[in-house]
Design an enzyme around this catalytic site. Structure first.
Site, PDB file in Angstrom:
ATOM      1  N   HIS A   1      47.621  17.044  31.876  1.00 36.19           N
ATOM      2  CA  HIS A   1      47.958  18.385  31.378  1.00 36.19           C
ATOM      3  C   HIS A   1      48.252  19.328  32.547  1.00 36.19           C
ATOM      4  O   HIS A   1      47.332  19.923  33.097  1.00 36.19           O
ATOM      5  CB  HIS A   1      46.803  18.936  30.540  1.00 36.19           C
ATOM      6  CG  HIS A   1      46.679  18.264  29.210  1.00 36.19           C
ATOM      7  ND1 HIS A   1      47.402  18.650  28.105  1.00 36.19           N
ATOM      8  CD2 HIS A   1      45.949  17.191  28.817  1.00 36.19           C
ATOM      9  CE1 HIS A   1      47.124  17.865  27.084  1.00 36.19           C
ATOM     10  NE2 HIS A   1      46.246  16.971  27.491  1.00 36.19           N
TER      11      HIS A   1
ATOM     12  N   GLY B   1      48.545  16.359  21.478  1.00 38.85           N
ATOM     13  CA  GLY B   1      48.074  16.383  20.100  1.00 38.85           C
ATOM     14  C   GLY B   1      46.906  15.437  19.956  1.00 38.85           C
ATOM     15  O   GLY B   1      46.714  14.555  20.792  1.00 38.85           O
TER      16      GLY B   1
ATOM     17  N   GLU C   1      49.353  22.196  32.468  1.00 40.83           N
ATOM     18  CA  GLU C   1      49.174  23.605  32.095  1.00 40.83           C
ATOM     19  C   GLU C   1      47.762  24.138  32.307  1.00 40.83           C
ATOM     20  O   GLU C   1      47.543  25.331  32.334  1.00 40.83           O
ATOM     21  CB  GLU C   1      49.597  23.821  30.631  1.00 40.83           C
ATOM     22  CG  GLU C   1      48.700  23.174  29.556  1.00 40.83           C
ATOM     23  CD  GLU C   1      49.010  21.700  29.284  1.00 40.83           C
ATOM     24  OE1 GLU C   1      49.694  21.065  30.120  1.00 40.83           O
ATOM     25  OE2 GLU C   1      48.548  21.173  28.268  1.00 40.83           O
TER      26      GLU C   1
ATOM     27  N   SER D   1      43.600  52.788  18.345  1.00 47.39           N
ATOM     28  CA  SER D   1      42.177  52.433  18.349  1.00 47.39           C
ATOM     29  C   SER D   1      41.544  52.664  19.714  1.00 47.39           C
ATOM     30  O   SER D   1      40.325  52.679  19.844  1.00 47.39           O
ATOM     31  CB  SER D   1      42.016  50.958  17.981  1.00 47.39           C
ATOM     32  OG  SER D   1      42.445  50.150  19.069  1.00 47.39           O
ATOM     33  N   GLY D   2      42.378  52.791  20.740  1.00 47.57           N
ATOM     34  CA  GLY D   2      41.833  52.931  22.082  1.00 47.57           C
ATOM     35  C   GLY D   2      41.866  51.617  22.837  1.00 47.57           C
ATOM     36  O   GLY D   2      41.595  51.561  24.027  1.00 47.57           O
ATOM     37  N   GLY D   3      42.169  50.535  22.167  1.00 49.75           N
ATOM     38  CA  GLY D   3      42.289  49.241  22.826  1.00 49.75           C
ATOM     39  C   GLY D   3      43.632  49.129  23.526  1.00 49.75           C
ATOM     40  O   GLY D   3      44.505  49.990  23.375  1.00 49.75           O
ATOM     41  N   VAL D   4      43.791  48.031  24.279  1.00 50.43           N
ATOM     42  CA  VAL D   4      45.006  47.906  25.096  1.00 50.43           C
ATOM     43  C   VAL D   4      46.255  47.702  24.231  1.00 50.43           C
ATOM     44  O   VAL D   4      47.325  48.222  24.552  1.00 50.43           O
ATOM     45  CB  VAL D   4      44.845  46.788  26.161  1.00 50.43           C
ATOM     46  CG1 VAL D   4      44.638  45.431  25.531  1.00 50.43           C
ATOM     47  CG2 VAL D   4      46.034  46.747  27.095  1.00 50.43           C
ATOM     48  N   ASP D   5      46.129  47.036  23.088  1.00 52.37           N
ATOM     49  CA  ASP D   5      47.323  46.751  22.279  1.00 52.37           C
ATOM     50  C   ASP D   5      47.900  48.025  21.668  1.00 52.37           C
ATOM     51  O   ASP D   5      49.085  48.325  21.832  1.00 52.37           O
ATOM     52  CB  ASP D   5      47.013  45.747  21.161  1.00 52.37           C
ATOM     53  CG  ASP D   5      46.407  44.465  21.693  1.00 52.37           C
ATOM     54  OD1 ASP D   5      46.538  44.223  22.896  1.00 52.37           O
ATOM     55  OD2 ASP D   5      45.803  43.723  20.904  1.00 52.37           O
ATOM     56  N   SER D   6      47.052  48.772  20.960  1.00 55.23           N
ATOM     57  CA  SER D   6      47.602  49.966  20.304  1.00 55.23           C
ATOM     58  C   SER D   6      47.974  51.033  21.335  1.00 55.23           C
ATOM     59  O   SER D   6      48.911  51.799  21.127  1.00 55.23           O
ATOM     60  CB  SER D   6      46.644  50.512  19.242  1.00 55.23           C
ATOM     61  OG  SER D   6      45.464  50.998  19.814  1.00 55.23           O
ATOM     62  N   SER D   7      47.278  51.057  22.470  1.00 58.16           N
ATOM     63  CA  SER D   7      47.621  52.050  23.496  1.00 58.16           C
ATOM     64  C   SER D   7      48.970  51.718  24.136  1.00 58.16           C
ATOM     65  O   SER D   7      49.806  52.603  24.356  1.00 58.16           O
ATOM     66  CB  SER D   7      46.547  52.088  24.580  1.00 58.16           C
ATOM     67  OG  SER D   7      45.307  52.401  24.011  1.00 58.16           O
TER      68      SER D   7
ATOM     69  N   CYS E   1      51.205  14.371  27.518  1.00 60.09           N
ATOM     70  CA  CYS E   1      50.148  13.596  26.873  1.00 60.09           C
ATOM     71  C   CYS E   1      50.665  12.942  25.586  1.00 60.09           C
ATOM     72  O   CYS E   1      51.498  12.048  25.658  1.00 60.09           O
ATOM     73  CB  CYS E   1      48.926  14.491  26.648  1.00 60.09           C
ATOM     74  SG  CYS E   1      47.431  13.560  26.341  1.00 60.09           S
ATOM     75  N   TYR E   2      50.238  13.417  24.419  1.00 63.68           N
ATOM     76  CA  TYR E   2      50.768  12.840  23.169  1.00 63.68           C
ATOM     77  C   TYR E   2      52.295  12.897  23.176  1.00 63.68           C
ATOM     78  O   TYR E   2      52.958  11.957  22.731  1.00 63.68           O
ATOM     79  CB  TYR E   2      50.223  13.634  21.967  1.00 63.68           C
ATOM     80  CG  TYR E   2      50.748  13.152  20.625  1.00 63.68           C
ATOM     81  CD1 TYR E   2      50.062  12.192  19.885  1.00 63.68           C
ATOM     82  CD2 TYR E   2      51.938  13.666  20.096  1.00 63.68           C
ATOM     83  CE1 TYR E   2      50.548  11.748  18.656  1.00 63.68           C
ATOM     84  CE2 TYR E   2      52.429  13.225  18.867  1.00 63.68           C
ATOM     85  CZ  TYR E   2      51.723  12.267  18.154  1.00 63.68           C
ATOM     86  OH  TYR E   2      52.216  11.834  16.948  1.00 63.68           O
TER      87      TYR E   2
ATOM     88  N   LYS F   1      48.521  38.376  25.378  1.00 66.61           N
ATOM     89  CA  LYS F   1      47.687  39.499  25.823  1.00 66.61           C
ATOM     90  C   LYS F   1      47.939  39.871  27.289  1.00 66.61           C
ATOM     91  O   LYS F   1      48.025  41.052  27.629  1.00 66.61           O
ATOM     92  CB  LYS F   1      46.214  39.116  25.636  1.00 66.61           C
ATOM     93  CG  LYS F   1      45.252  40.252  25.758  1.00 66.61           C
ATOM     94  CD  LYS F   1      45.144  40.977  24.459  1.00 66.61           C
ATOM     95  CE  LYS F   1      44.048  42.015  24.447  1.00 66.61           C
ATOM     96  NZ  LYS F   1      43.901  42.598  23.108  1.00 66.61           N
TER      97      LYS F   1
END
Ligand code: XMP
Length: 528
Positions: free
Chosen positions: A178, A63, A180, A232-238, A90-91, A384
């Protein structure tokens, strides 16, 4: 904790208390890479809520504040008495020290930012197999001065005597660096040690498990009712379409509204792929004329976005009424949207995240909140990269799974000034050349986005014996992690040369290609 209540039934094995670090989400992603389910919650989560989640491990994020500053975000110190292993980052580590009776102070003149070799002094549990001398990423202005009783130092760097600490007995751990971030070369070793060996988590967060859980949940949620999805043709809606098709088959209706701003061949590809190849029925709505006529004479980018957004909603409402009735609307909401819709900055008084709108325009093109549908959002637990894995596993082709991000209003915002059919055709041809050549050069997967922009100014050129007076195309190629910041891609000169030659020779109305070498900030990725 409204976010948590609306989450699916699976409980997180690791809970991350967010103290406002830009990396809180990244910690969750990294843990999920180890096939362990993790969620980000507010630092102000109550003990009762935490107990109800019954995680196997807790992580306190980094943070921006100092633990000793007035109003610094604190957690309930009883968290350390739950018998659940805790890792402070860290924080988070400084907070643990502060709350358990140690002390933290400003590292005057010794603030440490960037890569530092970690010298391991105790290579047991948390640091098992973390090589001494391996690089870890530091970013701190404060340091631990005095450890609480029962704590020992596990590692140091040249600047920081307590770079990793532990109370082995109470299973409380802290790291000043960190683990990560990608620059921490053995950060994942440490994360695996924590989730598997210290917390005893099982590797059960897999794509296959998610698909089974999500399809069952959707079936339970919608029963025999009909569901509408705007593709829409994007990866999410497909991916969503494939998942819902698997879960509820022909109770699903997909609708694709062609605004006329897609890239060359995309509407045809989409229809062919879904409808004919996978037999997922898609209603094709040709709304090209409607959209282009609404944009006549419009040059202001915000106005363009608003007009497109409003028209999209109008078409959607008309068409859903025609095809309906539907009880449910499916949306490709992802986990970052869930976290971000609650804001990305912490209100230190209430402990809630508050909205900071950097990209307000990104919601334009979406649907209004007051539609008369119940929502089906099976992807809201996923990042994603996890959506991509699910999409792949369900059979989506690479063209869709690894497609570069594409804005909702499409090519309309990549044409500066008034949008006309002639300009759209011109940009479509240029854009196709960019995509083809980037793929041919095997650069597509190294680049976040590569595209063409059309500027509505003419300059003089010469082709053959002819003087030309035509538009320039801007070539915009950027590398990025998440679209929030970006750098321009250093493409090989040979590739730039081919792209430039092909565009000028093959695209009518263009006599010049220029390269955008602006990072974000101060530029944005899109031009509009
Ligand atoms: P900027 O131009 O703000 O864009 O640097 C950051 C990222 O967001 C994408 N973008 C959009 N995505 N709808 C979307 O779904 C939109 O209206 C939109 N506008 C920009 C942009 O392509 C980049 O990846």
């Amino acid at each position: 904790m409204s976010t948590l209540q609306s989450e699916a039934k699976r409980k997180p094995a690791i809970v991350i208390l967010d103290f406002g670090s830009q990396y809180s989400e990244l910690i969750a992603r990294r843990i999920r890479e180890t096939e362990v389910y993790s969620l980000v919650v507010s630092f102000s989560i109550s003990l009762a809520e935490l107990r109800a989640l019954a995680p196997k491990g807790i992580i306190l994020s980094g943070g921006p504040r100092s633990v000793y500053a007035s109003g610094a975000p604190l957690c309930d110190p009883e968290i350390f008495n739950l018998g659940i292993p805790v890792l402070g980052v860290c924080y988070g580590m400084q907070l643990m020290v502060h709350l358990l009776g140690g002390s933290v102070e400003a590292a005057t003149g010794k603030a440490e930012y960037g890569k530092a070799p970690l010298e391991v002094d105790d290579p047991t549990d948390l640091l098992t197999n973390v090589a001494s001398g391996s690089t870890m990423w530091m970013s701190h202005g404060d340091s631990v001065k005095l450890l609480p009783s029962e704590f020992v130092s596990l590692a140091h760097t040249s600047n920081t005597p307590q770079a990793a600490i532990a109370s082995h007995q109470r299973r409380l751990y802290g790291v000043q660096f960190h683990p990560e971030v990608v620059h921490s070369t053995e950060g994942m070793v440490l994360i695996r040690n924590f989730v598997y060996h210290i917390c005893g988590c099982d590797a059960d967060w897999t794509t296959k498990a998610f698909i089974t859980e999500a399809t069952n949940q959707v079936r339970t949620q919608v029963g025999k009712k009909r569901v509408l999805l705007a593709l829409s043709g994007g990866v999410d809606s497909s991916t969503l379409a494939f998942l819902l098709n698997k879960a509820i088959g022909n109770q699903l209706t997909c609708m694709f509204i062609d605004q006329g701003f897609m890239r060359k061949g995309e509407p045809e590809f989409l229809m062919d792929f879904f409808d004919r190849k996978f037999h997922i029925h898609v209603e094709y709505i040709n709304a090209r004329e409607r959209f282009i006529s609404k944009l006549k004479g419009v040059i202001d980018p915000e106005q363009k976005r608003k007009i497109i957004g409003a028209e999209f909603i109008r078409v959607f409402e008309e068409e859903s009424a025609r095809l309906g009735p539907f009880d449910y609307l499916a949306q490709g909401t992802l986990y970052p949207d869930v976290i971000e819709s609650a804001g990305t900055n912490l209100d230190l008084k209430t402990g809630e995240r508050v909205a900071v709108k950097i990209k307000s325009h990104h919601n334009v093109g979406g649907l209004p909140k007051d539609l008369q549908f119940k929502l089906v959002e099976p992807l809201r637990r996923l990042f994603k990269d996890e959506v991509r894995k699910v999409g792949r596993s369900l059979g989506l082709p690479e063209e869709i799974v690894s497609r570069h991000p594409f804005p909702g209003p499409g090519l309309a915002i990549r044409i500066l000034g008034e949008v006309t059919t002639q300009k759209l055709n011109c940009l479509r041809d240029a854009d196709l050349i960019v995509r083809e050549e980037i793929r041919k050069a095997n650069l597509y997967h190294d680049i976040w986005q590569a595209f063409a922009v059309l500027l509505p100014v003419c300059s003089v050129g010469v082709m053959g014996d002819q003087r030309t007076y035509a538009w320039p195309i801007v070539l915009r190629c950027v590398s990025s992690e998440d679209g929030m910041t970006a750098d321009w891609s250093r493409l090989p000169y040979e590739v730039l040369e081919i792209i430039s030659n092909r565009i000028v020779n093959e695209v009518d109305g263009v006599n010049r290609v220029v390269l955008d070498i602006t990072s974000k900030p101060p530029g944005t990725i899109e031009w509009e």
